[in-house]
Scaffold this motif. Sequence first.
Motif, short mmCIF file in Angstrom:
data_model
loop_
_atom_site.label_atom_id
_atom_site.label_comp_id
_atom_site.label_asym_id
_atom_site.label_seq_id
_atom_site.Cartn_x
_atom_site.Cartn_y
_atom_site.Cartn_z
N VAL A 155 0.84 -1.20 0.00
CA VAL A 155 0.00 0.00 0.00
C VAL A 155 0.87 1.24 0.00
O VAL A 155 1.81 1.36 0.80
CB VAL A 155 -0.93 0.03 1.23
N VAL A 156 0.59 2.16 -0.90
CA VAL A 156 1.26 3.45 -0.93
C VAL A 156 0.29 4.50 -0.38
O VAL A 156 -0.77 4.74 -0.96
CB VAL A 156 1.68 3.84 -2.37
N ALA A 157 0.64 5.08 0.76
CA ALA A 157 -0.20 6.10 1.37
C ALA A 157 0.09 7.45 0.72
O ALA A 157 1.26 7.85 0.61
CB ALA A 157 0.05 6.17 2.87
N THR A 158 -0.95 8.17 0.30
CA THR A 158 -0.73 9.44 -0.38
C THR A 158 -1.82 10.44 -0.04
O THR A 158 -2.97 10.07 0.22
CB THR A 158 -0.68 9.24 -1.91
N ASP A 159 -1.44 11.70 -0.04
CA ASP A 159 -2.43 12.78 0.07
C ASP A 159 -2.53 13.53 -1.25
O ASP A 159 -3.10 14.63 -1.32
CB ASP A 159 -2.07 13.74 1.21
N LEU A 160 -1.92 12.95 -2.32
CA LEU A 160 -1.94 13.50 -3.68
C LEU A 160 -1.13 14.79 -3.80
O LEU A 160 -1.25 15.51 -4.79
CB LEU A 160 -3.37 13.73 -4.17
N SER A 161 -0.28 15.07 -2.82
CA SER A 161 0.54 16.27 -2.87
C SER A 161 1.81 16.01 -3.68
O SER A 161 2.16 14.87 -3.98
CB SER A 161 0.93 16.71 -1.46
N GLU A 162 2.51 17.08 -3.99
CA GLU A 162 3.79 16.96 -4.70
C GLU A 162 4.79 16.14 -3.89
O GLU A 162 5.57 15.36 -4.44
CB GLU A 162 4.36 18.36 -4.98
N LEU A 163 4.74 16.28 -2.57
CA LEU A 163 5.67 15.56 -1.70
C LEU A 163 5.48 14.05 -1.79
O LEU A 163 6.43 13.28 -1.68
CB LEU A 163 5.49 16.01 -0.25
N SER A 164 4.24 13.62 -1.97
CA SER A 164 3.96 12.20 -1.93
C SER A 164 4.28 11.48 -3.23
O SER A 164 4.17 10.26 -3.33
CB SER A 164 2.49 11.97 -1.56
N ARG A 165 4.70 12.23 -4.26
CA ARG A 165 5.09 11.60 -5.52
C ARG A 165 6.24 10.62 -5.33
O ARG A 165 6.31 9.58 -5.98
CB ARG A 165 5.49 12.67 -6.55
N ALA A 166 7.18 10.97 -4.44
CA ALA A 166 8.37 10.14 -4.26
C ALA A 166 8.01 8.74 -3.77
O ALA A 166 8.63 7.76 -4.20
CB ALA A 166 9.32 10.81 -3.26
N ALA A 167 7.04 8.64 -2.88
CA ALA A 167 6.66 7.33 -2.34
C ALA A 167 6.12 6.43 -3.44
O ALA A 167 6.50 5.25 -3.55
CB ALA A 167 5.63 7.50 -1.22
#
Length: 288
Positions: A155-167
Amino acid sequence: MTTEFKTKQPRQLLLATDLGARCDRALDRAVQLSQAWHAPLTVVHAFEQIEPIADTPGWRQPQDIALAIQAELVEELSETGLPGISARVVRGKPSEVVLQVAEDVQAELILTGVKRDGAFEKALLGDTVAALARQSPVPVLVVKKRLRKPYGKIVVATDLSELSRAALARAVDMFGPENLVVFHAAFAHFASRMDDRVAYESELREDAIQNCRDFIRDVAGETAAANIDVVVEYGEPDLLLESYVQDKRIELVVVATHGRSGLLGVLLGSIAIRILDSVACDVLIVRS
């Protein structure tokens, strides 16, 4: 701009161990990944001070305790049958030693274990694990579960922000898109004021799912967007993930942290560290 990510698995692994039973699980996972990725593995043990061996005459004390520990570690590692495995024993603060050795060997992934509460088998984060998660420029894999098979449910947790692209990018790089699920915790603003809250949340969920698919496509391309499942739920991310991991028997959660501040939680506020602490499965921490 859309980027097509191709599988790019780490070419050098580093396992940080305290030589205790807590790191046996991390060693097993490191060996499995090293074999699967054909990546050499370096095992590092750091010590700040070593007490003389109790009840042992001075003439039986090793002249160089670090070398004695390294020899014992090398002998233990030889039992894995893994080619390209090496060991280092270094005096210094553990987190600083691990990061320095990672730089020296050009490690692209650091693995480490966790303490465990024997009464409840709850994973407890130590100072070294927390420091590595905050400071490491390369991904850190915190191993909690026993190795039974290669990772199958991720599971990749994301808030759809630019920061979460790396994960998401690193998860696709390392494991491919086929076994990934993008998990997005949303908030249904004004839902409590709606006459038909269920219908309102359903409509919002459809929009959020589409936003997630657009996000995946933008980060990893059309192939990944077609293969990665999306889950959208309403509520606090750490609490939702804890339940989702347990219900779906998830084996690995991937989260991102902000590199410039060195503090966990920029992706999901203070929630990122709570995810690392609360979920029962392994956690891959990716610096954005």
